[in-house]
Design a protein around this motif. Structure first.
Motif, PDB file in Angstrom:
ATOM      1  N   GLU A 162       0.835  -1.209   0.000  1.00  0.00           N
ATOM      2  CA  GLU A 162       0.000   0.000   0.000  1.00  0.00           C
ATOM      3  C   GLU A 162       0.867   1.255   0.000  1.00  0.00           C
ATOM      4  O   GLU A 162       0.555   2.229  -0.691  1.00  0.00           O
ATOM      5  CB  GLU A 162      -0.948   0.000   1.208  1.00  0.00           C
ATOM      6  N   ASP A 163       1.957   1.233   0.754  1.00  0.00           N
ATOM      7  CA  ASP A 163       2.878   2.373   0.752  1.00  0.00           C
ATOM      8  C   ASP A 163       3.491   2.572  -0.635  1.00  0.00           C
ATOM      9  O   ASP A 163       3.587   3.704  -1.128  1.00  0.00           O
ATOM     10  CB  ASP A 163       3.995   2.176   1.781  1.00  0.00           C
ATOM     11  N   LYS A 164       3.882   1.482  -1.270  1.00  0.00           N
ATOM     12  CA  LYS A 164       4.464   1.570  -2.622  1.00  0.00           C
ATOM     13  C   LYS A 164       3.429   2.085  -3.619  1.00  0.00           C
ATOM     14  O   LYS A 164       3.761   2.873  -4.510  1.00  0.00           O
ATOM     15  CB  LYS A 164       5.001   0.207  -3.063  1.00  0.00           C
ATOM     16  N   ILE A 165       2.185   1.646  -3.469  1.00  0.00           N
ATOM     17  CA  ILE A 165       1.121   2.131  -4.353  1.00  0.00           C
ATOM     18  C   ILE A 165       0.946   3.632  -4.172  1.00  0.00           C
ATOM     19  O   ILE A 165       0.822   4.381  -5.139  1.00  0.00           O
ATOM     20  CB  ILE A 165      -0.207   1.386  -4.086  1.00  0.00           C
ATOM     21  N   SER A 166       0.960   4.065  -2.933  1.00  0.00           N
ATOM     22  CA  SER A 166       0.807   5.495  -2.649  1.00  0.00           C
ATOM     23  C   SER A 166       1.915   6.320  -3.297  1.00  0.00           C
ATOM     24  O   SER A 166       1.654   7.345  -3.936  1.00  0.00           O
ATOM     25  CB  SER A 166       0.801   5.710  -1.132  1.00  0.00           C
ATOM     26  N   TYR A 167       3.150   5.877  -3.152  1.00  0.00           N
ATOM     27  CA  TYR A 167       4.269   6.593  -3.768  1.00  0.00           C
ATOM     28  C   TYR A 167       4.191   6.543  -5.293  1.00  0.00           C
ATOM     29  O   TYR A 167       4.429   7.547  -5.968  1.00  0.00           O
ATOM     30  CB  TYR A 167       5.614   6.020  -3.301  1.00  0.00           C
ATOM     31  N   ALA A 168       3.832   5.381  -5.828  1.00  0.00           N
ATOM     32  CA  ALA A 168       3.735   5.251  -7.284  1.00  0.00           C
ATOM     33  C   ALA A 168       2.634   6.153  -7.831  1.00  0.00           C
ATOM     34  O   ALA A 168       2.796   6.764  -8.890  1.00  0.00           O
ATOM     35  CB  ALA A 168       3.480   3.788  -7.666  1.00  0.00           C
ATOM     36  N   ARG A 169       1.513   6.269  -7.111  1.00  0.00           N
ATOM     37  CA  ARG A 169       0.441   7.175  -7.538  1.00  0.00           C
ATOM     38  C   ARG A 169       0.928   8.620  -7.564  1.00  0.00           C
ATOM     39  O   ARG A 169       0.619   9.369  -8.485  1.00  0.00           O
ATOM     40  CB  ARG A 169      -0.752   7.076  -6.581  1.00  0.00           C
ATOM     41  N   GLN A 170       1.668   8.980  -6.525  1.00  0.00           N
ATOM     42  CA  GLN A 170       2.191  10.346  -6.450  1.00  0.00           C
ATOM     43  C   GLN A 170       3.118  10.636  -7.631  1.00  0.00           C
ATOM     44  O   GLN A 170       2.993  11.670  -8.293  1.00  0.00           O
ATOM     45  CB  GLN A 170       2.933  10.550  -5.133  1.00  0.00           C
ATOM     46  N   PHE A 171       4.041   9.725  -7.915  1.00  0.00           N
ATOM     47  CA  PHE A 171       4.960   9.922  -9.039  1.00  0.00           C
ATOM     48  C   PHE A 171       4.203   9.955 -10.366  1.00  0.00           C
ATOM     49  O   PHE A 171       4.495  10.766 -11.238  1.00  0.00           O
ATOM     50  CB  PHE A 171       6.042   8.846  -9.070  1.00  0.00           C
ATOM     51  N   TYR A 172       3.236   9.072 -10.509  1.00  0.00           N
ATOM     52  CA  TYR A 172       2.439   9.047 -11.731  1.00  0.00           C
ATOM     53  C   TYR A 172       1.713  10.379 -11.930  1.00  0.00           C
ATOM     54  O   TYR A 172       1.765  10.967 -13.007  1.00  0.00           O
ATOM     55  CB  TYR A 172       1.435   7.890 -11.674  1.00  0.00           C
ATOM     56  N   ASN A 173       1.042  10.849 -10.885  1.00  0.00           N
ATOM     57  CA  ASN A 173       0.312  12.109 -11.001  1.00  0.00           C
ATOM     58  C   ASN A 173       1.242  13.282 -11.279  1.00  0.00           C
ATOM     59  O   ASN A 173       0.889  14.190 -12.035  1.00  0.00           O
ATOM     60  CB  ASN A 173      -0.538  12.360  -9.757  1.00  0.00           C
ATOM     61  N   ASP A 174       2.436  13.275 -10.699  1.00  0.00           N
ATOM     62  CA  ASP A 174       3.417  14.322 -11.002  1.00  0.00           C
ATOM     63  C   ASP A 174       3.823  14.277 -12.473  1.00  0.00           C
ATOM     64  O   ASP A 174       3.910  15.323 -13.138  1.00  0.00           O
ATOM     65  CB  ASP A 174       4.666  14.181 -10.126  1.00  0.00           C
ATOM     66  N   ASP A 175       4.062  13.077 -12.988  1.00  0.00           N
ATOM     67  CA  ASP A 175       4.442  12.926 -14.396  1.00  0.00           C
ATOM     68  C   ASP A 175       3.300  13.339 -15.321  1.00  0.00           C
ATOM     69  O   ASP A 175       3.524  14.002 -16.337  1.00  0.00           O
ATOM     70  CB  ASP A 175       4.866  11.489 -14.695  1.00  0.00           C
ATOM     71  N   VAL A 176       2.073  12.960 -14.972  1.00  0.00           N
ATOM     72  CA  VAL A 176       0.918  13.338 -15.787  1.00  0.00           C
ATOM     73  C   VAL A 176       0.748  14.858 -15.781  1.00  0.00           C
ATOM     74  O   VAL A 176       0.474  15.458 -16.820  1.00  0.00           O
ATOM     75  CB  VAL A 176      -0.368  12.627 -15.312  1.00  0.00           C
TER      76      VAL A 176
END
Length: 180
Positions: free
Chosen positions: A125-139
């Motif tokens: 869940e922590d990794k998902i949270s970080y990955a979502r953050q990076f994805y949204n930053d890239d988008v």
């Protein structure tokens, strides 16, 4: 004449650089999405193990257990990122309900397998949270390039399309209610 050639060459070089920048941004978003997908699939793969562990303690919680498996299967069979985003929310809600069962079963809280799975799930869940953050930053960076002048001209010429942010639906924001 030389000035016109230089201006044309500069415009062409700018167009190439902008196009390549847009491609790079788009690919960065796709790679970030792939990281989210990897973690969501890892979480989905854990659910059958958690369900089997909980089943031993909570035999009468059939609806909650089956709901978790249904949500997991819906996520795994989703064919588009949009479907995956939608099904990831349902998976998250069903997993929350499943994890709430531990409060009613003290023996389950002490079970080594369950504790290990719960710890793995927390890390995921922590990794998902970080990955979502990076994805949204890239988008966000990609969408800015699509919308800002003058790169928006190149983006529209080559039909670059917006990408969606990873957003949590309203139902996922609610605290799950488990009733016995």
């Amino acid at each position: 004449m030389i000035i016109a050639v230089v201006v044309i060459v500069l415009i062409v070089l700018y167009a190439i650089a902008t196009y390549n920048g847009l491609v790079k941004s788009k690919n960065k978003c796709l790679a970030a999405w792939a990281q989210i997908d990897v973690q969501l699939k890892r979480r989905a793969d854990m659910i059958p193990n958690i369900v089997e562990t909980v089943k031993g303690y909570a035999k009468h919680e059939k609806e909650t257990l089956e709901g978790a498996i249904r949500a997991r299967n819906s996520y795994v069979t989703a064919s588009t990122p949009e479907e995956q985003l939608k099904n990831a929310g349902e998976l998250e809600r069903s997993l929350s309900r499943l994890m709430m069962l531990q409060e009613s079963y003290p023996d389950l809280k002490a079970n080594t397998n369950f504790m290990s799975l719960q710890n793995d799930l927390k890390e995921t869940e922590d990794k998902i949270s970080y990955a979502r953050q990076f994805y949204n930053d890239d988008v966000k960076q990609y969408v800015n390039k699509l919308e800002m002048f003058p790169s928006n001209i190149i983006a529209s010429m080559f039909h670059f399309e917006k990408m969606n942010f990873f957003e949590v639906d309203e139902a996922s924001k609610e605290v799950p209610k488990v009733q016995f």
